[in-house]
Each structure stands twice: as structure tokens, then as C-alpha cells.
Design a protein around this motif. Structure first.
Motif, short mmCIF file in Angstrom:
data_model
loop_
_atom_site.label_atom_id
_atom_site.label_comp_id
_atom_site.label_asym_id
_atom_site.label_seq_id
_atom_site.Cartn_x
_atom_site.Cartn_y
_atom_site.Cartn_z
N GLY A 262 0.83 -1.21 0.00
CA GLY A 262 0.00 0.00 0.00
C GLY A 262 0.86 1.25 0.00
O GLY A 262 0.58 2.21 -0.74
N ILE A 263 1.92 1.25 0.83
CA ILE A 263 2.85 2.39 0.84
C ILE A 263 3.49 2.56 -0.53
O ILE A 263 3.55 3.66 -1.08
CB ILE A 263 3.94 2.18 1.92
CG1 ILE A 263 3.32 2.05 3.31
CG2 ILE A 263 4.95 3.32 1.89
CD1 ILE A 263 4.33 1.72 4.41
N SER B 25 4.19 5.06 -6.02
CA SER B 25 4.34 4.71 -7.43
C SER B 25 3.35 5.47 -8.29
O SER B 25 3.68 5.96 -9.37
CB SER B 25 4.18 3.20 -7.62
OG SER B 25 5.16 2.49 -6.90
N VAL B 26 2.11 5.57 -7.80
CA VAL B 26 1.10 6.36 -8.52
C VAL B 26 1.53 7.82 -8.59
O VAL B 26 1.35 8.49 -9.61
CB VAL B 26 -0.27 6.22 -7.82
CG1 VAL B 26 -1.27 7.23 -8.39
CG2 VAL B 26 -0.81 4.81 -8.00
N LEU B 27 2.12 8.30 -7.50
CA LEU B 27 2.63 9.68 -7.49
C LEU B 27 3.69 9.88 -8.57
O LEU B 27 3.70 10.90 -9.27
CB LEU B 27 3.21 9.99 -6.11
CG LEU B 27 3.45 11.46 -5.75
CD1 LEU B 27 2.14 12.21 -5.65
CD2 LEU B 27 4.21 11.55 -4.43
N GLY B 28 4.58 8.88 -8.73
CA GLY B 28 5.61 8.98 -9.74
C GLY B 28 5.05 8.98 -11.15
O GLY B 28 5.50 9.75 -12.01
N PHE C 162 9.25 4.91 -16.19
CA PHE C 162 10.41 5.29 -15.38
C PHE C 162 9.96 5.91 -14.06
O PHE C 162 10.53 5.62 -13.01
CB PHE C 162 11.28 6.27 -16.16
CG PHE C 162 12.47 6.77 -15.40
CD1 PHE C 162 13.60 6.00 -15.26
CD2 PHE C 162 12.44 8.03 -14.80
CE1 PHE C 162 14.70 6.46 -14.55
CE2 PHE C 162 13.53 8.49 -14.08
CZ PHE C 162 14.67 7.70 -13.96
N GLY C 163 8.93 6.77 -14.12
CA GLY C 163 8.41 7.38 -12.89
C GLY C 163 7.89 6.34 -11.93
O GLY C 163 8.11 6.42 -10.71
N PHE C 164 7.20 5.32 -12.46
CA PHE C 164 6.67 4.25 -11.61
C PHE C 164 7.79 3.52 -10.90
O PHE C 164 7.77 3.35 -9.67
CB PHE C 164 5.85 3.28 -12.46
CG PHE C 164 5.37 2.06 -11.70
CD1 PHE C 164 4.20 2.11 -10.96
CD2 PHE C 164 6.11 0.89 -11.71
CE1 PHE C 164 3.77 1.00 -10.25
CE2 PHE C 164 5.68 -0.23 -11.01
CZ PHE C 164 4.51 -0.17 -10.28
N PHE C 165 8.81 3.07 -11.65
CA PHE C 165 9.87 2.28 -11.04
C PHE C 165 10.73 3.12 -10.09
O PHE C 165 11.19 2.61 -9.06
CB PHE C 165 10.74 1.65 -12.12
CG PHE C 165 10.15 0.39 -12.70
CD1 PHE C 165 10.01 -0.75 -11.92
CD2 PHE C 165 9.71 0.36 -14.00
CE1 PHE C 165 9.45 -1.90 -12.43
CE2 PHE C 165 9.14 -0.79 -14.53
CZ PHE C 165 9.02 -1.93 -13.74
N THR C 166 10.93 4.39 -10.40
CA THR C 166 11.73 5.24 -9.52
C THR C 166 11.07 5.35 -8.14
O THR C 166 11.71 5.15 -7.10
CB THR C 166 11.89 6.64 -10.14
OG1 THR C 166 12.58 6.54 -11.38
CG2 THR C 166 12.69 7.55 -9.20
#
Length: 565
Positions: free
Chosen positions: A229-230, A235-238, A334-338
Motif C-alpha cells: 500500500g505504501i 508509485s502512482v505519485l511517480g 520510469f516514474g513508476f519504477f523510480t
């Protein structure tokens, strides 16, 4: 070979920066050596911009070289051909007067055709720049050309945790080590103040299931879902940052969200004191897939999402830097994985704590001391709740919530709370904890009465006045909701050595509490500020001393090291 100058804007507001390019138009059949030539005896292409008061050049980026085989060389050489741009960032001082300026420089090249190389030559470069008043609107131009330039973002950030250093992690250390660094950043975020109460939340969520969850394997699975959940929240934010190209996370610092977090923490604190058993309604329990009266997988997942939201308002510059960096890349995957990797680091301690918190109740004779430990967590949550509520409604007085929490909590936990009174050792431990809490509260009160650096509010006229008098300036970019900013104010800026060292400076605070407002956005763009706290030192001509820039909290010793000599 001819050259032409291109800018990314038609005008440059004072204090702003602009991307620029010197485009080398190389004649057909000819090439010039790359910036780093293949052979030692060849002369590489080199751009030099002369220094001029009120301007600063940084982020020079040469074109990608091409390999070309020449008859006179035994191996392919790295060269430029056709229209090859050399990019750089041009910044203007905040106090620079509007007008037309021309910067000068030189371009050293060595041209070759298929048979031979000419002698090196130096071309004179003139860069016309139209400077306008700060905050003046401008028009973007030549955007097709500047999509190739990667140096604009974070061009003047120091070697600290900013989007520029994150970018350099990927470019200099490779993807694997860069992601390892981001994981360690996430792990280090657990040392920030807003995260501490989440330890209590985790223990209350998993420790309360001690009698029902007897298998460590099952608890580990629930803790993994909790951490998921954290991870999902960040990840959604990224992904959102990559799609929007902006600091999507600003809403996490709004007063409504902060107040909501405070109310939820207060509700959890009251349950720790036994006023009620905090659990979702039966219909929600069924929806979440719970069984046997305990919180199910979906409930743990949503709890993890809430923990991510709780922590977000004050984990500060690292997350803002990541958001900025990801937004500049524009790649959702890339944003998701970062952020996935960063959140794994943030969540690792909770995975361990959630897995083994149920074992607390299995320790010998755990009943009475576990009741007291729950109430310790309850006091921590009360303090955190008051802290968040003050951030939302009374930010100027947020630090004043800590002394009464520590003093009254110490009195209650050490001398009033009744569990374990017939156990001498346990009673002594309680009294020690109680006295420590009261001493901590008194020390904070003493700290709140200390002398501190005297700041004045920001106005552009004050910068102009400082430049006219030859006075250096310190700009402290801050916000009421910024916890590291509060730490700077009450820890670093109360240090006598820091106060003395700042005496020659005009000290100005720039309030970015309304972070998304047009005024705050203009100031952030003008001074290239990625997040708060950020401290900028300007010399007596109004130019930033970029190597001294500070982002995030630093103690007095580090602050004095970073100050210009």
C-alpha cells in the motif's frame, strides 16, 4: 563554417534562466573534431563564454559525436557534422537591470575533410540577450531544438540531494547503482519526524492481532500487503508526475490533508488508551475481504496507503527532487519504477516491524507492560496528531505542541498510569521514562526562548537595495507546513556561531506556504528552487554563490561549512 545563436525564450526576466545554443553550421563534406577527440594530436571543439557581471553560464552540453572514417587516419574519428548545437544555461541575477546585453565568447574548432585537417581556428561568439523586469511574461521559442538539452533542470543545484544529483547518479553510476541509491534515500526517509508516529500505527495494527495471527508466515504476508500500500501510493505519485511534468504532490501539503491526517492520528491514539476498539464497520470488513473479525488484505493495503499519505508532508526535498526529476523525464514507466524503489526503501522497516510486532504479546508476562507500551504509543500519536492539526490551522505555533505533550505525557506514563505498580523494576522504568519526557519538554521550552537569526520578509526592492549598498544576502525559502524548515529555525538558526556568521548578510525569508500560487511559482522559477527548505547566498552584486546553496535541514556545523568564505 558559420555559427548562429538560439535562445529558448524571447526575453529573460531578471533572476530567471534561459537555455541557449551555439549552432555550428558545418559545410557539407567537412567535419569538426568532437569535444573529446579520438586522437591526442587533434584539437577538440571548445566553447568559452566570457564572464560578465549579472550573468552566469553553466550546464554546457556538447552534441553527440559521430564516427567518421578519414583517409588519413587508421581508425574512425569522433566528429560533428551538419547543424551541431552546443547547449548551455544562461542565468541572470535577480537585481540585474532590464535592458539589452551582449555576452561574448569564443569557439575553438578544427575542421577536417576526407583528406586532411586544417589548422585550429577560433571563432568569436556574440550572444544578444534581452533582460526584462522580474516576473515579466515571456514567449518560448525554438522548442524543437532544445528538446535535445538535458541540462536545464536543476542547472544551479548544489551537490546535494536534488534533481541534478539524481540525474548525475544515473548518468555517472549507471542504472543499477542509481536505483540502489534511490532505495537508500527511501530508507533514510524513516529518520524524518513525520515518519516516527507510523511506527506506533504499525504496532497498533499488527500488535493488536497478536492472539489471532499466530503464524509468522501469515503475518509476513499481511505486512507485505501493508508495505505494498505504501509502495503503491508513491508509485502512482511517480506516474502522475511523469504525465503532468509538475510537482503533483503539492496537495499532500494542503491544510485539509494535514488536518485529516491529524484527526485520524488522534482517533488511533484514543483507541490506544482503550476508549474504544478501532475497527472498520462490519459492511466494510466484508467488502475488504476480512475474516474472523480481523482486518483483511484489502484493509492492510489501505492502511499502507494511509501511512504513505501521513509521511508525505514532511519527507520534503528528496521526494520533491524525485518528482521534479521524473516530471522532466516524462516517462510514466520510469516514474513508476523510480518511486517504487524509493517506497520499498521507505517501507522496509515496516515490513520487519509488521511481521514481528505480533510477537510482542508472546514475550513472558507481557500483559501489564504491553498495556503501558500501548499507552506510550498513544502519547506519541497524540503528539503527532496535535502537530499535524497545528500545521493545518496554527502553523506559527506548531512547535508549541511538543512541550505539553512531553511534559503531560511524562507525568501520565511515569506517575499516574497504574499498570505494573507492584513490579519494582517496571515501576522504575516507568518513572525514568516519565522524567525523561518532562526533561525533554522543558528543554524544548528553553530552546523556544533562545535568540535566533532576525529575518525580514521578501520583497524585490530589498534585493536591489542590498546590491546598491554592496551587501550580501541570504534567502531562506520556507513554508509554514515544512517540518525541516522548523528544525532549521529552532536548531540551526539559534546557534550563536551561525547568528554571528550571518551578521554581515541581509537575511530575508521567502514564504512559499501557498506553494502552488502564481506568486510562489514565479519565485520558485526565478531562483530555481525545487523545494523547501532551500537557502541561497547572494554576493554583493546579487549573484548566487551556487556552491553554497543548501537544500533540506543541516545542523549548525554543516551550515557553517557550506557558508561562503
Amino acid at each position: 563554417m558559420a555559427t548562429e545563436i538560439r535562445l529558448s525564450q524571447n526575453v529573460v526576466p531578471a533572476g530567471d534562466s534561459v537555455a541557449a545554443a551555439v549552432v555550428m553550421n558545418i559545410d557539407e563534406g567537412w567535419h569538426v573534431n568532437a569535444h573529446q577527440p579520438t586522437l591526442d594530436y587533434l584539437i577538440g571543439t571548445e566553447l568559452t563564454i566570457d564572464e560578465q557581471a549579472g550573468f552566469r553560464v553553466s550546464g554546457i552540453q556538447y552534441p553527440e559525436s559521430e564516427e567518421f572514417s578519414f583517409a588519413f587516419a587508421g581508425e574512425p574519428l569522433d566528429v560533428y557534422q551538419g547543424g551541431a548545437p552546443i547547449f548551455f544555461t544562461l542565468a541572470t541575477a535577480p537585481a540585474l537591470a532590464p535592458g539589452s546585453y551582449t555576452l561574448t565568447g569564443s569557439l575553438r574548432v578544427q575542421a577536417c575533410d576526407d583528406k586532411s585537417c586544417l589548422a585550429p581556428s577560433t571563432l568569436d561568439i556574440s550572444i544578444p540577450v534581452e533582460v526584462v523586469a522580474a516576473k515579466t511574461a515571456f514567449k518560448t521559442i525554438n522548442q524543437g531544438l532544445f528538446t535535445e538539452y538535458s541540462g536545464r533542470e536543476g542547472w544551479d543545484s548544489p551537490a546535494s540531494l536534488t534533481d541534478n544529483s539524481i540525474a548525475s547518479m544515473f548518468s555517472e553510476r549507471g542504472t543499477i547503482l542509481a536505483f540502489l541509491g534511490i532505495f537508500l534515500i527511501g530508507l533514510a526517509l524513516n529518520l524524518t519526524p513525520c515518519v516516527y508516529p507510523m511506527l506506533s500505527v504499525t504496532v497498533s495494527l499488527f500488535g493488536g492481532q497478536a492472539e489471532k495471527e499466530t503464524r509468522t508466515r501469515k503475518t509476513f504476508m499481511m505486512a507485505s500487503i501493508y508495505v505494498l500500500g505504501i509502495v503503491s501510493m508513491y508509485s502512482v505519485l511517480g506516474v502522475a508526475a511523469a504525465y503532468t511534468g509538475s510537482l503533483f504532490g503539492n496537495w499532500l501539503q494542503s491544510s485539509a490533508v494535514l488536518a485529516g491526517v491529524g484527526i485520524i492520528l488522534l482517533a488511533m491514539a484514543l483507541s490506544m488508551f482503550g476508549l474504544y476498539e478501532l475497527q472498520p464497520p462490519q459492511w466494510l470488513m466484508q467488502k475488504l475481504g476480512s475474516a474472523g473479525g480481523s482486518v483483511g488484505p484489502a484493509g492492510h493495503f489501505l492502511s499502507g496507503v494511509m501511512v504513505g499519505i501521513f509521511a508525505a508532508p514532511c519527507i520534503g526535498p528528496p521526494v520533491i527532487a524525485l518528482l521534479t526529476f521524473v516530471g522532466a523525464q516524462g516517462d510514466p514507466l520510469f516514474g513508476f519504477f523510480t518511486f517504487f524503489v524509493m517506497a520499498l526503501g521507505l517501507g522496509l522497516p515496516y515490513l520487519i516491524l509488521g511481521t514481528f510486532s505480533s510477537l510482542l504479546s508472546k514475550l513472558p508476562r507481557s500483559g501489564q507492560w504491553m498495556v503501558w507500551v500501548k499507552k506510550v504509543f498513544g502519547v506519541v500519536l497524540v503528539g503527532a496528531a496535535l502537530f499535524f492539526l497545528a500545521l493545518a490551522w496554527f502553523p506559527k505555533y506548531v512547535l508549541y505542541t511538543l512541550p505539553p505533550t512531553l511534559i503531560l505525557g511524562g507525568i501520565y506514563l511515569g506517575f499516574i498510569e497504574s499498570s505494573g505498580r507492584n513490579r519494582k523494576i517496571f515501576s522504575r522504568v516507568k518513572r525514568v521514562v516519565g522524567v525523561a519526557g518532562m526533561i525533554g519538554g522543558l528543554l524544548i521550552i528553553v530552546n523556544l526562548t533562545k535568540s535566533t537569526v532576525q529575518w525580514e520578509s521578501y520583497h524585490p526592492d530589498k534585493l536591489e537595495a542590498a546590491v546598491s549598498k554592496g551587501t550580501p544576502v541570504v534567502l531562506d525559502f520556507t513554508a509554514d507546513w515544512c517540518v525541516p524548515c522548523l528544525e532549521l529555525d529552532r536548531i540551526t538558526f539559534t546557534n550563536p556561531d551561525v547568528i554571528a556568521a550571518l551578521q554581515p548578510y541581509r537575511t530575508i525569508k521567502v514564504d512559499l506556504t501557498d506553494y502552488g500560487s502564481p506568486e510562489a511559482e514565479a519565485l520558485r522559477k526565478q531562483f530555481d528552487v525545487a523545494g523547501v527548505p532551500t537557502i541561497i547566498f547572494l554576493d554583493d552584486e546579487g549573484n548566487e554563490i551556487e556552491e553554497a546553496r543548501i537544500t533540506g535541514f543541516v545542523d549548525a556545523e554543516e551550515f557553517l561549512k557550506r557558508m561562503p568564505e
